[in-house]
Write a protein that holds these residues in place. Structure first.
Motif, PDB file in Angstrom:
ATOM      1  N   GLY A 213      25.098 -18.627  55.396  1.00  0.00           N
ATOM      2  CA  GLY A 213      25.146 -17.366  54.676  1.00  0.00           C
ATOM      3  C   GLY A 213      26.028 -17.450  53.446  1.00  0.00           C
ATOM      4  O   GLY A 213      26.898 -18.322  53.345  1.00  0.00           O
ATOM      5  N   ALA A 214      25.801 -16.517  52.491  1.00  0.00           N
ATOM      6  CA  ALA A 214      26.518 -16.561  51.220  1.00  0.00           C
ATOM      7  C   ALA A 214      27.252 -15.267  50.915  1.00  0.00           C
ATOM      8  O   ALA A 214      27.716 -15.081  49.795  1.00  0.00           O
ATOM      9  N   GLY A 215      27.380 -14.378  51.903  1.00  0.00           N
ATOM     10  CA  GLY A 215      28.032 -13.099  51.669  1.00  0.00           C
ATOM     11  C   GLY A 215      29.477 -13.073  52.103  1.00  0.00           C
ATOM     12  O   GLY A 215      30.057 -14.097  52.497  1.00  0.00           O
ATOM     13  N   GLN A 216      30.064 -11.886  52.048  1.00  0.00           N
ATOM     14  CA  GLN A 216      31.474 -11.708  52.377  1.00  0.00           C
ATOM     15  C   GLN A 216      31.786 -12.162  53.804  1.00  0.00           C
ATOM     16  O   GLN A 216      32.771 -12.868  54.035  1.00  0.00           O
ATOM     17  N   SER A 217      30.968 -11.767  54.751  1.00  0.00           N
ATOM     18  CA  SER A 217      31.228 -12.141  56.140  1.00  0.00           C
ATOM     19  C   SER A 217      31.165 -13.650  56.327  1.00  0.00           C
ATOM     20  O   SER A 217      31.983 -14.226  57.063  1.00  0.00           O
ATOM     21  N   ALA A 218      30.201 -14.303  55.677  1.00  0.00           N
ATOM     22  CA  ALA A 218      30.095 -15.755  55.788  1.00  0.00           C
ATOM     23  C   ALA A 218      31.356 -16.428  55.254  1.00  0.00           C
ATOM     24  O   ALA A 218      31.917 -17.330  55.898  1.00  0.00           O
ATOM     25  N   ALA A 219      31.816 -16.006  54.091  1.00  0.00           N
ATOM     26  CA  ALA A 219      33.011 -16.609  53.504  1.00  0.00           C
ATOM     27  C   ALA A 219      34.240 -16.338  54.368  1.00  0.00           C
ATOM     28  O   ALA A 219      35.096 -17.227  54.546  1.00  0.00           O
ATOM     29  N   SER A 239      21.989 -21.178  49.926  1.00  0.00           N
ATOM     30  CA  SER A 239      20.960 -21.607  48.981  1.00  0.00           C
ATOM     31  C   SER A 239      21.417 -21.521  47.528  1.00  0.00           C
ATOM     32  O   SER A 239      20.662 -21.889  46.628  1.00  0.00           O
ATOM     33  N   ARG A 240      22.611 -21.049  47.275  1.00  0.00           N
ATOM     34  CA  ARG A 240      23.126 -20.944  45.908  1.00  0.00           C
ATOM     35  C   ARG A 240      24.003 -22.150  45.577  1.00  0.00           C
ATOM     36  O   ARG A 240      24.302 -22.975  46.431  1.00  0.00           O
ATOM     37  N   TYR A 241      24.462 -22.205  44.312  1.00  0.00           N
ATOM     38  CA  TYR A 241      25.431 -23.238  43.954  1.00  0.00           C
ATOM     39  C   TYR A 241      26.782 -22.930  44.592  1.00  0.00           C
ATOM     40  O   TYR A 241      27.550 -23.833  44.928  1.00  0.00           O
ATOM     41  N   GLY A 242      27.082 -21.672  44.722  1.00  0.00           N
ATOM     42  CA  GLY A 242      28.342 -21.272  45.322  1.00  0.00           C
ATOM     43  C   GLY A 242      28.320 -19.788  45.611  1.00  0.00           C
ATOM     44  O   GLY A 242      27.322 -19.094  45.362  1.00  0.00           O
ATOM     45  N   TYR A 243      29.394 -19.297  46.178  1.00  0.00           N
ATOM     46  CA  TYR A 243      29.484 -17.867  46.447  1.00  0.00           C
ATOM     47  C   TYR A 243      29.493 -17.085  45.134  1.00  0.00           C
ATOM     48  O   TYR A 243      30.130 -17.486  44.160  1.00  0.00           O
ATOM     49  N   SER A 244      28.798 -15.960  45.117  1.00  0.00           N
ATOM     50  CA  SER A 244      28.764 -15.096  43.936  1.00  0.00           C
ATOM     51  C   SER A 244      29.786 -13.980  44.103  1.00  0.00           C
ATOM     52  O   SER A 244      29.877 -13.371  45.181  1.00  0.00           O
ATOM     53  N   PRO A 245      30.548 -13.682  43.046  1.00  0.00           N
ATOM     54  CA  PRO A 245      31.562 -12.628  43.168  1.00  0.00           C
ATOM     55  C   PRO A 245      30.942 -11.237  43.222  1.00  0.00           C
ATOM     56  O   PRO A 245      29.938 -10.969  42.550  1.00  0.00           O
ATOM     57  N   ALA A 246      31.546 -10.378  44.013  1.00  0.00           N
ATOM     58  CA  ALA A 246      31.119  -8.983  44.073  1.00  0.00           C
ATOM     59  C   ALA A 246      31.507  -8.280  42.784  1.00  0.00           C
ATOM     60  O   ALA A 246      32.598  -8.486  42.251  1.00  0.00           O
ATOM     61  N   ASP A 247      30.609  -7.435  42.282  1.00  0.00           N
ATOM     62  CA  ASP A 247      30.920  -6.629  41.107  1.00  0.00           C
ATOM     63  C   ASP A 247      31.582  -5.338  41.593  1.00  0.00           C
ATOM     64  O   ASP A 247      30.913  -4.408  42.048  1.00  0.00           O
ATOM     65  N   THR A 282      26.806  -5.382  43.997  1.00  0.00           N
ATOM     66  CA  THR A 282      28.014  -4.660  44.405  1.00  0.00           C
ATOM     67  C   THR A 282      28.228  -4.759  45.909  1.00  0.00           C
ATOM     68  O   THR A 282      29.321  -4.450  46.398  1.00  0.00           O
ATOM     69  N   ASN A 283      27.186  -5.195  46.640  1.00  0.00           N
ATOM     70  CA  ASN A 283      27.302  -5.136  48.100  1.00  0.00           C
ATOM     71  C   ASN A 283      26.632  -6.290  48.835  1.00  0.00           C
ATOM     72  O   ASN A 283      27.136  -6.749  49.847  1.00  0.00           O
ATOM     73  N   TYR A 284      25.503  -6.805  48.337  1.00  0.00           N
ATOM     74  CA  TYR A 284      24.713  -7.750  49.108  1.00  0.00           C
ATOM     75  C   TYR A 284      24.938  -9.188  48.654  1.00  0.00           C
ATOM     76  O   TYR A 284      24.843  -9.504  47.462  1.00  0.00           O
ATOM     77  N   SER A 285      25.206 -10.077  49.628  1.00  0.00           N
ATOM     78  CA  SER A 285      25.350 -11.521  49.379  1.00  0.00           C
ATOM     79  C   SER A 285      26.358 -11.812  48.277  1.00  0.00           C
ATOM     80  O   SER A 285      26.124 -12.674  47.418  1.00  0.00           O
ATOM     81  N   VAL A 286      27.454 -11.102  48.301  1.00  0.00           N
ATOM     82  CA  VAL A 286      28.532 -11.329  47.333  1.00  0.00           C
ATOM     83  C   VAL A 286      29.861 -11.362  48.073  1.00  0.00           C
ATOM     84  O   VAL A 286      29.977 -10.890  49.201  1.00  0.00           O
ATOM     85  N   VAL A 287      30.879 -11.936  47.392  1.00  0.00           N
ATOM     86  CA  VAL A 287      32.173 -12.197  48.028  1.00  0.00           C
ATOM     87  C   VAL A 287      33.284 -11.779  47.080  1.00  0.00           C
ATOM     88  O   VAL A 287      33.163 -11.929  45.859  1.00  0.00           O
ATOM     89  N   ASP A 288      34.370 -11.267  47.646  1.00  0.00           N
ATOM     90  CA  ASP A 288      35.537 -10.925  46.828  1.00  0.00           C
ATOM     91  C   ASP A 288      36.030 -12.159  46.081  1.00  0.00           C
ATOM     92  O   ASP A 288      36.155 -13.249  46.667  1.00  0.00           O
TER      93      ASP A 288
END
Length: 463
Positions: A213-219, A239-247, A282-288
């Motif tokens: 997974g690539a979201g907050q919970s995964a990280a 599946s991404r290059y890395g975690y994407s930051p939450a906006d 702002t919410n899906y598949s993103v990480v602080d």
């Protein structure tokens, strides 16, 4: 179908709530505050049923250092009633931590602390809830072709109880989502089970744990497991290059404002889709961003020291698992080359999100009277009331499962306080002929967002 014989007048609740998570706790508080303001004749009678034996909100995810992604001011009450005695600030005062929290200069409490706040608030209205009760049926009570009440049957052990209601509020929450064909087991977990199951690894010296997974919970899971098991290799697969930051910038956060619900609800379908595409980050598949930076810093430090335990297997997908008695085999496929590799692990953790419960799943024959759109989704009015046949006089309100009609905040905490105030306004307004109209107007004035004065029969949002 129950038929009400003439003269039969069983005790009827104005409202029955199914589920007692944060949303319906907020609903119970709104009812309690309303009843404290009005006379006995205008009080709303209500009862809630919760399957769990006590209040609990994502207990398996209460990692000790995980923080909320929403301001403490978006608690169960403050946006609806800033003077409420059920606020997070009142909770802090009761715990002797108000000054300490202020000195901390932080809008985002620990998740475990916010859970304790929820428990504290729930305990203040626990006279309205029956824990350990599972709803097994909802039956229409009909007179002269009109459904006037709903009979709700709940089971606790071997005992069945039946309560009658004029309105239902469904707050049954979310269900853990696993990839198709993958079943949870002792070695294949959903992240919602993390803290409940991680104790089983103590003393076993796990060698490798895979997190998908690539979201907050995964990280958060990756960081926690890396810290918890200092000898184990932790592999993050996404599946991404890395975690994407939450906006979480100020302008983007307007998607969670109460007014945004009005705008989303009235927008054409193509604009709804665009809004979700624009602001899903702002919410899906993103990480602080702070957690992203911490993980990258840790991975780089290990690379320098030659002690790499934190592995990021990016641009890849976990395409299968084979569960064995001692290990689980995880099959990872590169999205670039198509090459498949196999990781033998002690555990695979799927941080693959949640899906709303089927909103009509509990309603049985009553569900047949609820309307759906051309895509099979339930039709929901602005006040979160299901659109139904006119013969169904009872209101059925949803707390969640309304993202397609009310926007991204449907299953989130941001507007829970506003939403329950608006649902209560709707219940009171529709019962106006019984003398509750003035009270409905009062609640609407205090609960509706600015610019929504005309929406006396409307509602707000969650998150």
């Amino acid at each position: 179908m129950s038929q009400v014989p003439p003269g039969d007048a069983p005790l009827v609740h104005d409202l029955i709530g199914i589920g007692f998570g944060p949303s319906n706790v907020a609903m119970a508080i709104a009812l309690s505050e309303h009843n404290a303001r009005v006379g006995r004749q205008e009080a709303v009678t209500a009862h809630f049923f919760e399957r769990q034996p006590r209040f609990g909100w994502h207990r398996g995810m209460l990692i000790d250092d995980a923080t909320m992604q929403v301001s403490f001011l978006k608690d169960l009450v403050t946006l609806r009633n800033p003077t409420s005695e059920y606020s997070f600030l009142c909770y802090l005062q009761s715990k002797g931590r108000l000054i300490d929290f202020v000195n901390h200069k932080n809008l985002f409490p620990l998740r475990v602390e916010f859970h304790d706040y929820f428990e504290w608030a729930a305990s203040k209205v626990d006279d309205m809830v029956s824990y350990g009760h599972e709803i097994i049926s909802v039956e229409p009570v009909e007179r002269d072709g009109v459904v006037e009440y709903l009979d709700v049957t709940a089971r606790s052990g071997d005992e069945l109880v039946v309560h009658r209601a004029r309105n239902l509020v469904l707050g049954t929450g979310l269900r853990p989502k696993m990839p198709e064909g993958v079943e949870r087991s002792d070695r294949v977990w959903h992240n919602s089970d993390l803290l409940a199951k991680v104790e089983s690894l103590e003393g076993t010296n796990p060698e490798r744990i895979v997190v998908v997974g690539a979201g907050q919970s995964a990280a958060e899971n990756v960081a926690y497991l890396h810290r918890r098991f200092p000898e184990a290799e932790i592999c993050a697969v996404f599946s991404r290059y890395g975690y994407s930051p939450a906006d979480d910038s100020a302008f983007a956060n307007r998607i969670f404002d109460p007014e945004a619900v009005d705008e989303y609800f009235t927008a054409p379908d193509d604009i709804k889709r665009k809004l979700m595409d624009y602001h899903g980050n702002t919410n899906y598949s993103v990480v602080d961003i702070d957690l992203i930076d911490d993980l990258y810093r840790q991975a780089y430090q290990e690379k320098v020291l030659g002690t790499e335990r934190l592995r990021f297997i990016n641009i890849s997908r976990l395409t299968g698992v084979e569960d064995g008695p001692d290990k689980v085999r995880a099959f990872v496929t590169s999205l670039v080359t198509g090459e498949e590799s196999v990781l033998e692990a002690d555990v695979v953790v799927y941080a693959t999100g949640y899906t709303p419960a089927e909103p009509l799943g509990l309603l049985g024959p009553v569900g047949d009277r609820c309307h759906r759109d051309d895509r099979g989704r339930v039709r929901v009015e602005r006040d979160y009331r299901l659109a139904t046949d006119p013969e169904l006089r009872c209101g059925i309100y949803l707390q969640g499962g309304t993202e397609h009609t009310h926007g991204i905040t449907s299953s989130l905490l941001s507007n829970t306080a506003i939403r329950v105030g608006e649902i209560l306004s709707s219940v009171l307004d529709r019962a106006g002929e019984t003398g509750a109209g003035a009270a409905a107007e009062e609640v609407a004035d205090s609960a509706a967002p600015a610019g929504s004065a005309a929406l006396v029969d409307g509602v707000g949002t969650p998150r």
